[in-house]
Design a protein around this motif. Structure first.
Motif, PDB file in Angstrom:
ATOM      1  N   GLN B 410     -23.485  34.373 -18.341  1.00  9.83           N
ATOM      2  CA  GLN B 410     -23.958  33.598 -19.536  1.00  9.83           C
ATOM      3  C   GLN B 410     -24.095  34.419 -20.827  1.00  9.83           C
ATOM      4  O   GLN B 410     -25.062  35.412 -19.646  1.00  9.83           O
ATOM      5  N   THR B 411     -23.798  34.688 -21.995  1.00 17.90           N
ATOM      6  CA  THR B 411     -25.049  35.940 -22.457  1.00 17.90           C
ATOM      7  C   THR B 411     -26.731  35.860 -22.689  1.00 17.90           C
ATOM      8  O   THR B 411     -25.832  34.386 -23.055  1.00 17.90           O
ATOM      9  N   VAL B 412     -26.884  35.873 -22.776  1.00 18.93           N
ATOM     10  CA  VAL B 412     -28.779  35.495 -23.598  1.00 18.93           C
ATOM     11  C   VAL B 412     -28.984  36.327 -23.654  1.00 18.93           C
ATOM     12  O   VAL B 412     -29.176  38.217 -23.804  1.00 18.93           O
ATOM     13  N   SER B 413     -30.109  36.199 -24.869  1.00 14.36           N
ATOM     14  CA  SER B 413     -30.697  36.759 -25.433  1.00 14.36           C
ATOM     15  C   SER B 413     -31.971  36.915 -25.751  1.00 14.36           C
ATOM     16  O   SER B 413     -32.697  37.576 -26.329  1.00 14.36           O
ATOM     17  N   ASP B 414     -32.507  36.071 -24.040  1.00 18.26           N
ATOM     18  CA  ASP B 414     -34.095  36.069 -24.321  1.00 18.26           C
ATOM     19  C   ASP B 414     -34.185  36.245 -22.451  1.00 18.26           C
ATOM     20  O   ASP B 414     -34.043  35.620 -21.775  1.00 18.26           O
ATOM     21  N   GLU B 417     -33.704  32.411 -20.823  1.00 18.08           N
ATOM     22  CA  GLU B 417     -32.275  32.384 -20.704  1.00 18.08           C
ATOM     23  C   GLU B 417     -31.884  33.020 -19.567  1.00 18.08           C
ATOM     24  O   GLU B 417     -31.217  33.019 -18.829  1.00 18.08           O
ATOM     25  N   LEU B 418     -32.022  34.335 -18.944  1.00 18.78           N
ATOM     26  CA  LEU B 418     -31.630  35.453 -18.183  1.00 18.78           C
ATOM     27  C   LEU B 418     -32.201  34.659 -17.384  1.00 18.78           C
ATOM     28  O   LEU B 418     -31.568  34.881 -16.390  1.00 18.78           O
ATOM     29  N   ALA B 421     -29.972  32.161 -16.469  1.00 18.37           N
ATOM     30  CA  ALA B 421     -28.949  32.341 -15.606  1.00 18.37           C
ATOM     31  C   ALA B 421     -28.684  33.394 -14.930  1.00 18.37           C
ATOM     32  O   ALA B 421     -27.542  32.635 -14.108  1.00 18.37           O
ATOM     33  N   ALA B 427     -25.455  37.444 -16.223  1.00 17.15           N
ATOM     34  CA  ALA B 427     -26.289  37.519 -16.576  1.00 17.15           C
ATOM     35  C   ALA B 427     -26.162  38.482 -18.148  1.00 17.15           C
ATOM     36  O   ALA B 427     -26.142  39.592 -17.753  1.00 17.15           O
ATOM     37  N   CYS B 429     -26.404  41.179 -21.422  1.00 18.02           N
ATOM     38  CA  CYS B 429     -27.559  41.116 -22.454  1.00 18.02           C
ATOM     39  C   CYS B 429     -28.107  42.243 -22.352  1.00 18.02           C
ATOM     40  O   CYS B 429     -27.759  43.354 -22.143  1.00 18.02           O
ATOM     41  N   VAL B 464     -33.301  42.431 -23.911  1.00 17.76           N
ATOM     42  CA  VAL B 464     -33.432  40.794 -23.367  1.00 17.76           C
ATOM     43  C   VAL B 464     -35.102  40.979 -22.794  1.00 17.76           C
ATOM     44  O   VAL B 464     -35.307  40.029 -22.711  1.00 17.76           O
TER      45      VAL B 464
END
Lengths: 480, 480
Positions: B410-414, B417-418, B421, B427, B429, B464
């Motif tokens: 998964q592409t995570v941005s915070d 989310e990390l 994931a 993850a 990021c 991230v």
């Protein structure tokens, strides 16, 4: 790199051997690790060729490879009385991990009967689990003070087979099958080394074995080299490690085990049997490189022409001949001839501009040094000619080694003759002595009973030492 | 041997792995030697297949094999500061030979940069000696308290390449060539395992390296496994061991070195990527046995008829397909199906009396368990069908593993989310953290920065963790 001098065999055989090892770049001394060597690429490539060929035979006879731990609890070695006596002084002991001192130290395996016996006891339950036929390729250590590269080193590489059987007869059959179908077949066919096979005396057998079988080769100084051994261990290790099975009548029985091994000392045997005063000589079937092609040219135009021809000539070789085209520009053809001669490549092919025009090449055989071994042959049919020549060299090396052994083996009938015979090679004689008699010969003549050959005479005769009548003949010789 | 239960992956992945190892008979625990295992024949055969295939690639890229001593003077390990810090607690120390206590102890090699560096310093003199390209197949030891077969053991088997170069650029080129042309090519084509390749962060790099490159694979529980590493060692070891050469201007220079290795943990990766709840699944190109043929009969007459047909069917297979005819009489066909399914043989061929009459056989694919993977096919053209099916299975396993990885990345941005994931997989990021930040993630999420992939985005984004703008993306995951 100027040509370094190889001491002639006739002058100092021992130094000749070391000179070959150094000049052919086979090994380096590891003074910083007592008794060890580095197997350099040229030397290790010979071991890889030995491994491949031997591994095929080991698998064809129904064995599988596995890998057991390097370390053995020291207490295991103590379980088989003869075994510990034989190995204790040579053992390397691991007593610390990080900063922690171990209550129960380990030893680095000198051989793996004990640790493998421990596992076999857990794996074998019923007659259905037998035979258990496993081989291991591994490093082992037995501390040595006086090192000779490949022949005697503290760490060496080997294969060790360990099998378990339901009956004494099956264990004996296995022990002999390995000797004949695996080891002797390999050493004679691939290494081109003729051997004498038979049994060791009780004095010379493996520490813990019921019977040890051996195959012995003659080096060019007339000394014997034990090339490998196959042991029928009887029930000694089965009893020490509780390797038991229930037979078809549901009765618990101790199993019968065998072990057998050959080592990197085979590289030493290969050098000492075939090589000459010019350098290493390798039997073609085992040579990592069978043919080296040396292009000869003086300028770019000739270079292009010659290398094109070399491409054409070698086009069909891949998969048939193991070859290398030595197209280095920074050394001369003469330098290359010398290097590949030192390293024992069986055939050298030279291709120059005139060869290209005439459709010929020069073919030089390593087994016949100098002009006698060099001839000009047509490019047409060269692949077949090379294959035939490689086979001829292989057979020639075997025949030469066999003739040498026969020429240096004497049948002797008294002690004076024995004394003279071991100075130049093998003595074949009747023998009825015991371990003390063997020790006497060792002390006085620096020679030992190498093997009780399978081939025995029909008539009896008088023991060369005791004078007692006996039907047993043996080979007595000095050895490595 | 009744069918033993394999814990389903979904229930307990960790126990599933151990159940596969035990039921496929791949390894045994060696409780008597801390942290060690026995590589049993079925497991070791996988290692042999890996070795053969990898060794070809290592040689094709110009490297030669050699063998250096098992033992390293303890003082050598102390010469490279980061190196000793990384390895000291795991070292096994040899302090005694026989009854003699050593003044200068040895350690069993945990890796061989130091001992090989010592020899390279003696072998390298001029730019003409470079590059020096050597590989070693060997056992190494790093003490481990918590063992997982193949994945984490005190003794393991590996290859370690060690090369010397004249310039930093050449060392970097070598490091990347090994990663791409040797390792990733091998793992993806032969093992059918898709990997992410790139660089390690400074925190995760090899003790003593300038840069470490890695390739990481996803297991079926979403965790990462570092499948192998290639290190650009810069001049660190050259300076510690005085590996110097005179360049073309006759000026003395420190050399640039690399090292790279893969280990028997690849066997663990192979199991964890492809196997299922029925047992081991092996990619055909690496499977020691690609096809097992099971003859089916009820009496002697049928037995003769069926085995004759099997001989006929398999006549052309030698050299094309690695197969075994399982003609054991003391176990049932069902027992055999089960055993070969557990052991991961890619294709099973069943031949019964009715198949003989109809000119057909049953073909069962291991990658599609049960009835869905079984079909009746004509004997005519069977060899070609098997070859095509093996290729299809190989590709299918790779595709399945790649899809699994994509589905679990998964592409995570915070940070939230990390955190979510890494519970299920990788993850991807933006990352601008330092070693302390990496430690924070490790402590809080039990995850680490696995790799800075070579494929990087064109745009920048926010880290991230720190929220800082950065152009660097990384993969964060839990790992083995």
């Amino acid at each position: 790199m100027p040509k370094e001098i190889i001491t002639p065999r006739a002058k100092d055989y021992s130094q000749w051997y070391l000179d070959i090892v150094r000049n052919a770049d086979l090994a380096d001394y590891a003074e910083v690790v007592r008794g060890c060597i580095v197997f350099k690429p040229t030397g290790y490539a010979i071991w890889e060729a030995i491994q491949r060929s031997l591994d095929d035979r080991i698998k064809e006879t129904g064995h599988e490879n596995a890998y057991f731990p390097l370390l053995i609890p020291k207490s295991f070695i103590m379980k088989e009385a003869e075994h510990v006596e034989g190995f204790a002084p040579e053992l390397l002991e691991v007593t610390k991990i990080g900063d922690t001192v171990l209550a129960d130290p380990y030893v680095i395996r000198p051989t793996s009967e004990t640790i493998i016996g421990h596992f076999y006891a857990q794996w074998v339950h019923s007659w259905r689990d037998l035979p258990l036929l496993i081989n291991q390729w591994a490093n082992v250590m037995r501390s040595e003070k006086r090192t000779r590269p490949f022949l005697r080193t503290s760490e060496f590489l080997w294969q060790e087979g360990h099998t378990v059987h339901a009956t004494e007869a099956e264990a004996e059959e296995e022990t002999l099958k390995i000797l004949n179908d695996v080891y002797v077949d390999f050493v004679e066919k691939e290494m081109a080394i003729p051997v004498l096979k038979g049994r060791k005396t009780d004095k010379e057998k493996f520490a813990g074995a019921l019977r040890t079988y051996t195959f012995e080769a003659m080096m060019q100084d007339g000394k014997a080299l034990q090339a490998g051994t196959s042991h029928n261990l009887g029930q000694n290790f089965a009893k020490a490690f509780e390797i038991k099975f229930t037979d078809k009548n549901n009765t618990p029985q101790y199993a019968w085990t065998t072990s057998w091994g050959v080592t990197t000392r085979l590289i030493g045997a290969l050098i000492m049997v075939h090589s000459d005063d010019e350098g290493l000589v390798l039997p073609p079937r085992l040579a990592p490189r069978q043919v080296v092609v040396v292009p000869i040219y003086k300028n770019d135009e000739e270079r292009t022409k010659v290398l094109d021809a070399v491409d054409r000539i070698t086009a069909g070789w891949k998969g048939r001949i193991r070859f290398k085209v030595d197209d280095r520009d920074n050394v001369s053809p003469g330098f290359k001839y010398n290097e590949w001669e030192l390293k024992g490549v069986p055939i050298r092919i030279e291709v120059g501009p005139r060869d290209v025009e005439k459709g010929s090449v020069a073919l030089a055989r390593r087994d016949i040094p100098g002009k006698a071994g060099k001839s000009f042959v047509p490019q047409e049919g060269l692949t077949e000619l090379i294959e035939a020549t490689l086979a001829e060299i292989q057979q020639g090396l075997f025949d030469r080694a066999l003739k040498f052994r026969n020429d240096h083996t004497q049948t002797v009938s008294d002690y004076a003759e024995l004394k003279a015979a071991v100075e130049i090679g093998f003595a074949l004689c009747y023998w009825d002595g015991d371990a003390d008699d063997e020790q006497k010969i060792q002390d006085e003549l620096k020679a030992t009973v190498r093997v009780i050959p399978f081939d025995q005479p029909e008539k009896s005769g008088k023991c060369v030492l005791t004078g007692r009548e006996t039907s047993q003949q043996v080979i007595i010789a000095r050895s490595y």
